[in-house]
Design a protein around this motif. Structure first.
Motif, mmCIF file in Angstrom:
data_model
loop_
_atom_site.group_PDB
_atom_site.id
_atom_site.type_symbol
_atom_site.label_atom_id
_atom_site.label_comp_id
_atom_site.label_asym_id
_atom_site.label_seq_id
_atom_site.Cartn_x
_atom_site.Cartn_y
_atom_site.Cartn_z
ATOM 1 N N ALA A 187 0.409 -1.075 0.367
ATOM 2 C CA ALA A 187 0.204 -0.105 0.106
ATOM 3 C C ALA A 187 0.599 1.446 -0.467
ATOM 4 N N ALA A 188 0.548 2.046 -0.154
ATOM 5 C CA ALA A 188 1.223 3.722 -0.756
ATOM 6 C C ALA A 188 0.663 3.999 1.239
ATOM 7 N N PHE A 189 1.853 4.949 1.722
ATOM 8 C CA PHE A 189 2.050 5.051 3.031
ATOM 9 C C PHE A 189 2.620 6.620 3.021
ATOM 10 N N GLN A 190 1.696 8.120 4.226
ATOM 11 C CA GLN A 190 2.508 9.320 4.087
ATOM 12 C C GLN A 190 3.094 9.144 5.477
ATOM 13 N N ALA A 191 4.420 9.840 4.423
ATOM 14 C CA ALA A 191 5.247 9.860 5.699
ATOM 15 C C ALA A 191 4.910 11.062 6.437
ATOM 16 N N GLY A 192 6.327 11.542 7.863
ATOM 17 C CA GLY A 192 5.763 12.905 8.498
ATOM 18 C C GLY A 192 6.096 13.806 7.978
ATOM 19 N N ASP A 193 6.700 14.184 6.515
ATOM 20 C CA ASP A 193 6.298 15.496 5.531
ATOM 21 C C ASP A 193 6.177 15.709 4.758
ATOM 22 N N GLY A 194 4.372 14.637 4.993
ATOM 23 C CA GLY A 194 3.347 14.821 4.045
ATOM 24 C C GLY A 194 3.791 14.115 2.655
ATOM 25 N N GLU A 195 4.838 13.624 2.256
ATOM 26 C CA GLU A 195 5.051 13.150 1.338
ATOM 27 C C GLU A 195 4.447 11.031 1.022
ATOM 28 N N MET A 235 -2.251 -2.531 9.604
ATOM 29 C CA MET A 235 -2.207 -1.053 9.061
ATOM 30 C C MET A 235 -2.079 0.011 9.671
ATOM 31 N N LYS A 236 -2.891 0.177 11.206
ATOM 32 C CA LYS A 236 -2.322 1.226 11.388
ATOM 33 C C LYS A 236 -1.370 1.308 12.023
ATOM 34 N N ALA A 237 -0.809 -0.058 13.094
ATOM 35 C CA ALA A 237 0.441 0.040 13.060
ATOM 36 C C ALA A 237 1.713 0.956 12.419
ATOM 37 N N LEU A 238 1.383 0.124 11.356
ATOM 38 C CA LEU A 238 2.265 0.294 9.826
ATOM 39 C C LEU A 238 2.157 1.837 9.642
ATOM 40 N N ALA A 266 4.432 7.287 10.052
ATOM 41 C CA ALA A 266 4.443 8.973 9.876
ATOM 42 C C ALA A 266 5.791 9.845 10.932
ATOM 43 N N GLN A 267 6.173 9.279 11.292
ATOM 44 C CA GLN A 267 6.978 10.257 12.703
ATOM 45 C C GLN A 267 8.890 9.396 11.548
ATOM 46 N N HIS A 268 8.544 9.812 9.994
ATOM 47 C CA HIS A 268 10.004 9.332 9.721
ATOM 48 C C HIS A 268 8.854 10.392 8.446
ATOM 49 N N ASP A 269 10.664 11.060 7.736
ATOM 50 C CA ASP A 269 10.255 11.857 6.269
ATOM 51 C C ASP A 269 10.402 10.765 5.367
ATOM 52 N N ARG A 270 9.975 10.764 3.897
ATOM 53 C CA ARG A 270 10.172 9.926 3.447
ATOM 54 C C ARG A 270 11.293 9.848 2.792
ATOM 55 N N ASP A 271 11.974 10.260 1.909
ATOM 56 C CA ASP A 271 12.906 9.798 1.107
ATOM 57 C C ASP A 271 14.353 9.288 2.251
#
Length: 392
Positions: A232-240, A283-286, A291-296
């Motif tokens: 799945a696609a996930f949103q990182a903490g920086d919004g990406e 999925m909730k845990a992931l 969300a605590q990380h920046d994407r790149d």
């Protein structure tokens, strides 16, 4: 242009997208493709947006590179006769008229095969040459709707959505190219029937397997995979956004990177079947951890841990990626009126060579005189007579 199809002549009666994509591929692999267009107007996509400064269409450019353009009025008996003379010297005919339309003009397979028994004739239509819908017109998004593709595209609980590319047109175009190559490989004349609806239904291979095995009609799942977790696609903490698609061997490394030792140690989640069963909890845990990380930075860590992951990019970002640049994905051509223009290369190459040359889209009717004189054997007076009569 040279390539593995050098020496093959394709007479192309098709227009718009699906079949023109196929004949562009053939042209950039070396075939001589003669695109027959209406005098004065040409392929209707010549007027489609986006338009370039001197009036040409970037839409037309995307699917008609490397071809020769001949204007010919197929409704005029004189134009029909010229078309038959061209077909008599061609290896392949590609057309996307409704079933029976070219038969009425004396340009159907049976008539053309009389003069050219070895002709490979490919008919690309919405619903095929047979069946109750054979005379029905259709368009890319209509096929997405009718085939079930649209019903399962989108977020759960949300409305159906079309795909981000004209998937019905483009996958059908690939099958038209396959049909041509199949006919040529068979070394015998044949009439091949490509239905855009058939092609879309064939894309449901995995969905149909689920339907046949579980009697379960697939529903919209967004970016999530119905039979695999996580995918799945996930949103990182920086919004990406990033996409992760892992199997059992990736589960523990994924949890280690995300700092989720409890999930990794849970025996219920060690196998994919368990993670699918407990999808909501996983999925909730992931989502919370990602969300605590920046994407790149996270993508880099996951790739180091050999977990399949990638950034969700824009088209601009994807085409500018260093790997795409190194592979020469974007080429270009010099057009006689629009000048230098970028183009996506045909994605086939020999390992020891360069990708195919990027052809130039033809101006309307630019090759009419040369083709009619060279391939159809018309004299200069005959050509001038056709021009004066508006047939070319």
């Amino acid at each position: 242009m040279t390539g593995p199809l050098t020496g093959i002549t394709v007479l192309d009666f098709s227009r718009v997208l699906a079949a023109p994509l196929a004949t562009q591929i053939l042209a950039e692999l070396g075939a001589t493709v003669i695109k027959v267009e209406r005098p004065g107007a040409g392929d209707e996509t010549r007027g489609f947006e986006p338009r370039l400064p001197h009036g040409e269409s970037a839409y037309f450019f995307a699917f008609n590179r490397g071809k020769r353009s001949v204007t010919l009025d197929l409704k005029d008996p004189r134009g029909q006769e010229v078309a038959r003379r061209l077909a008599a010297r061609a290896d392949v005919v590609v057309e996307n008229f409704l079933p029976g339309a070219l038969d009425r003009l004396g340009l159907g397979y049976e008539r053309l095969a009389e003069d050219n028994p070895g002709l490979v004739y490919v008919s690309a239509t919405g619903f095929g040459q047979t069946g109750p819908d054979r005379a029905r017109k259709g368009y890319d998004t209509v096929f997405q709707a009718l085939s079930g593709v649209m019903a399962m595209t989108g977020e759960p609980g949300g409305p159906p959505s079309k795909t981000g590319i004209p998937v019905a047109d483009m996958t059908s175009g690939l099958w038209v190219a396959i049909a041509v190559l199949t006919g040529l490989a068979g070394r015998r004349g044949c009439h091949l029937d490509v239905s855009m609806m058939d092609v879309q239904l064939s894309l449901h291979a995995l969905n149909a397997a689920r339907l046949f095995a579980l009697d379960e009609d697939p529903l919209r799942t967004g970016t999530e995979h119905p039979g695999r977790v996580p995918s799945a696609a996930f949103q990182a903490g920086d919004g990406e956004w990033l996409h992760i698609s892992g199997s059992d061997q990736h589960w523990e490394p994924l949890c280690a990177v995300l700092g989720l030792p409890g999930l990794a140690a849970d025996p219920l989640l060690r196998n994919n079947s368990g993670r699918v069963e407990h999808r909501a909890r996983v999925m909730k845990a992931l989502r919370g951890a990602i969300a605590q990380h920046d994407r790149d930075a996270l993508v880099k860590e996951l790739r180091t841990a050999e977990v399949p992951a990638g950034a969700v990019r824009s088209v601009r970002e994807a085409l500018a990626d260093p790997h795409a640049v190194a592979r020469g994905v974007v080429g270009g051509f010099d057009h006689p009126t629009e000048g230098a223009f970028p183009a996506l290369r045909t994605p086939l190459r020999e390992t020891a060579g360069e990708p195919p040359d990027t052809g130039v889209p033809p101006l309307l009717g630019a090759d009419t005189e040369d083709v009619l004189a060279g391939l159809a054997g018309l004299t200069a007076d005959e050509i001038e007579g056709l021009r004066a009569a508006g047939v070319i």
